[in-house]
Design a protein around this motif. Structure first.
Motif, PDB file in Angstrom:
ATOM      1  N   THR A   1      42.303  28.695  43.634  1.00 56.32           N
ATOM      2  CA  THR A   1      43.375  29.659  43.875  1.00 56.32           C
ATOM      3  C   THR A   1      42.869  30.867  44.646  1.00 56.32           C
ATOM      4  OG1 THR A   1      44.524  28.973  41.850  1.00 56.32           O
ATOM      5  CG2 THR A   1      45.087  31.140  42.752  1.00 56.32           C
ATOM      6  N   GLN A   2      41.682  31.363  44.283  1.00 55.61           N
ATOM      7  CA  GLN A   2      41.182  32.605  44.875  1.00 55.61           C
ATOM      8  C   GLN A   2      40.551  32.417  46.245  1.00 55.61           C
ATOM      9  OE1 GLN A   2      38.551  34.371  41.903  1.00 55.61           O
ATOM     10  NE2 GLN A   2      40.220  35.692  41.222  1.00 55.61           N
TER      11      GLN A   2
ATOM     12  N   SER B   1      45.567  26.161  37.449  1.00 53.15           N
ATOM     13  CA  SER B   1      44.886  26.858  36.355  1.00 53.15           C
ATOM     14  C   SER B   1      45.528  26.639  34.990  1.00 53.15           C
ATOM     15  CB  SER B   1      44.816  28.362  36.657  1.00 53.15           C
ATOM     16  OG  SER B   1      44.040  28.600  37.817  1.00 53.15           O
TER      17      SER B   1
ATOM     18  N   ASP C   1      42.753  35.501  35.257  1.00 46.44           N
ATOM     19  CA  ASP C   1      42.185  34.219  34.857  1.00 46.44           C
ATOM     20  C   ASP C   1      40.671  34.221  35.027  1.00 46.44           C
ATOM     21  OD1 ASP C   1      44.771  33.291  34.363  1.00 46.44           O
ATOM     22  OD2 ASP C   1      44.988  32.494  36.389  1.00 46.44           O
TER      23      ASP C   1
ATOM     24  N   GLU D   1      52.219  33.329  39.320  1.00 51.29           N
ATOM     25  CA  GLU D   1      51.703  32.259  40.168  1.00 51.29           C
ATOM     26  C   GLU D   1      52.764  31.714  41.122  1.00 51.29           C
ATOM     27  OE1 GLU D   1      48.926  33.373  39.177  1.00 51.29           O
ATOM     28  OE2 GLU D   1      49.619  33.287  37.116  1.00 51.29           O
TER      29      GLU D   1
ATOM     30  N   VAL E   1      40.569  28.224  39.119  1.00 53.77           N
ATOM     31  CA  VAL E   1      40.611  29.634  39.502  1.00 53.77           C
ATOM     32  C   VAL E   1      39.980  29.852  40.865  1.00 53.77           C
ATOM     33  CG1 VAL E   1      39.916  31.973  38.856  1.00 53.77           C
ATOM     34  CG2 VAL E   1      40.614  30.363  37.080  1.00 53.77           C
TER      35      VAL E   1
ATOM     36  N   SER F   1      45.213  35.407  39.414  1.00 51.01           N
ATOM     37  CA  SER F   1      43.932  34.714  39.282  1.00 51.01           C
ATOM     38  C   SER F   1      42.796  35.663  38.905  1.00 51.01           C
ATOM     39  CB  SER F   1      43.582  33.973  40.579  1.00 51.01           C
ATOM     40  OG  SER F   1      43.479  34.858  41.677  1.00 51.01           O
TER      41      SER F   1
END
Length: 282
Positions: A39-40, A257, A99, A90, A36, A96
């Motif tokens: 991704t962020q 994720s 998530d 995604e 996560v 995210s």
């Protein structure tokens, strides 16, 4: 119904816009943190997604006029209008934040909280996705969004998930976001009751020449049975041929994720460690 929805909102932290860690993180939650966060916060995720869409954009004019098909479900007619098929979650929308909420609150994916997130219409676009769909539309290519977001009717709407997804994507500027015919969600029709997207891709192929697929999971490109065979190391000539198209008219968006790849692994994160391939005697 309104009372139930309010409870879901409060559980999901949408009323205050904050997330509160109330319990020590579980092993499962800890195992999700890096994916996560990558991704962020990583520049690398932004770069990888943007690179995929830039490459797809550069390839689009060539594949429009070429003979390369993108899916096993492609029909035989070669003069049909061209189409590109994209997944949603995604792939064009970044979930995210949902998530992250799940990790911080020791929650697994659940239909109630997922529905509350979709209703919020707050997912940002994956880098490069909006411009790609706009380019496709400009070049005369029909854009379709095939997603396993589910249609679960309420009193006023046969598919609230679709209504809110369209609103979210329209504000971001996605091509055909206001066109309900561009979306194919799970259970939107009775025959689309399973997660396998093959039947929905085949439906598009009845009227279009599918020239490009973009997704974050192998199920966005192949039938579930083919994916399972490949994961087991079994031969599948047709699926292997499609796999050779990655980078030409198939493009994968990185998603660390979750995904169908997890189904081949033990549910307990600790039990996955012996599956790692490491050096011996270092």
């Amino acid at each position: 119904m309104k009372q139930i929805y309010l409870v879901v909102l409060l559980m999901f932290g949408l009323a205050s816009g904050t997330y509160a860690q109330t319990l020590p993180p579980t092993e499962k939650a800890i195992s999700q943190v890096n994916g996560v966060l990558w991704t962020q916060q990583s520049l690398e995720h932004h770069a990888a997604a943007a690179m995929a869409y830039h490459t797809a954009s550069a390839a689009l004019p060539r594949v429009i006029h070429g003979k390369l098909w993108a899916s096993l479900e492609q029909g035989k007619a070669k003069l049909q209008r061209p189409a590109v098929i994209l997944d949603v979650d995604e792939t064009v929308l970044d979930n995210s934040e949902y998530d992250a909420w799940a990790v911080q609150n020791n929650q697994a994916f659940a239909p109630q909280s997922w529905s509350a997130w979709i209703r919020r219409e707050a997912a940002p676009a994956v880098p490069g996705a909006v411009r790609f769909t706009q380019l496709a539309a400009k070049l005369g290519v029909d854009v379709f969004y095939v997603s396993n977001r589910e249609c679960v009717a309420d009193e006023a709407d046969p598919c609230p998930a679709l209504t809110h997804t369209q609103s979210n994507m329209a504000r971001l500027g996605f091509a055909r976001a206001n066109d309900r015919a561009a979306f194919m969600f799970k259970k939107q029709r009775p025959e689309w009751s399973v997660s396998d997207k093959s039947e929905r891709r085949a439906k598009i192929a009845e009227t279009h020449r599918v020239i490009m697929l973009i997704g974050d999971d192998m199920g966005d490109f192949l039938p579930v049975a083919s994916v399972e065979r490949l994961r087991r190391g079994e031969a599948d000539a047709a699926a292997s041929e499609i796999m050779s198209h990655f980078g030409m008219n198939l493009f994968m968006i990185p998603n660390p994720s979750y995904g169908s790849w997890e189904k081949a692994l033990p549910a307990n994160p600790a039990a996955r460690i012996p599956l790692l391939k490491g050096l011996e005697g270092l």
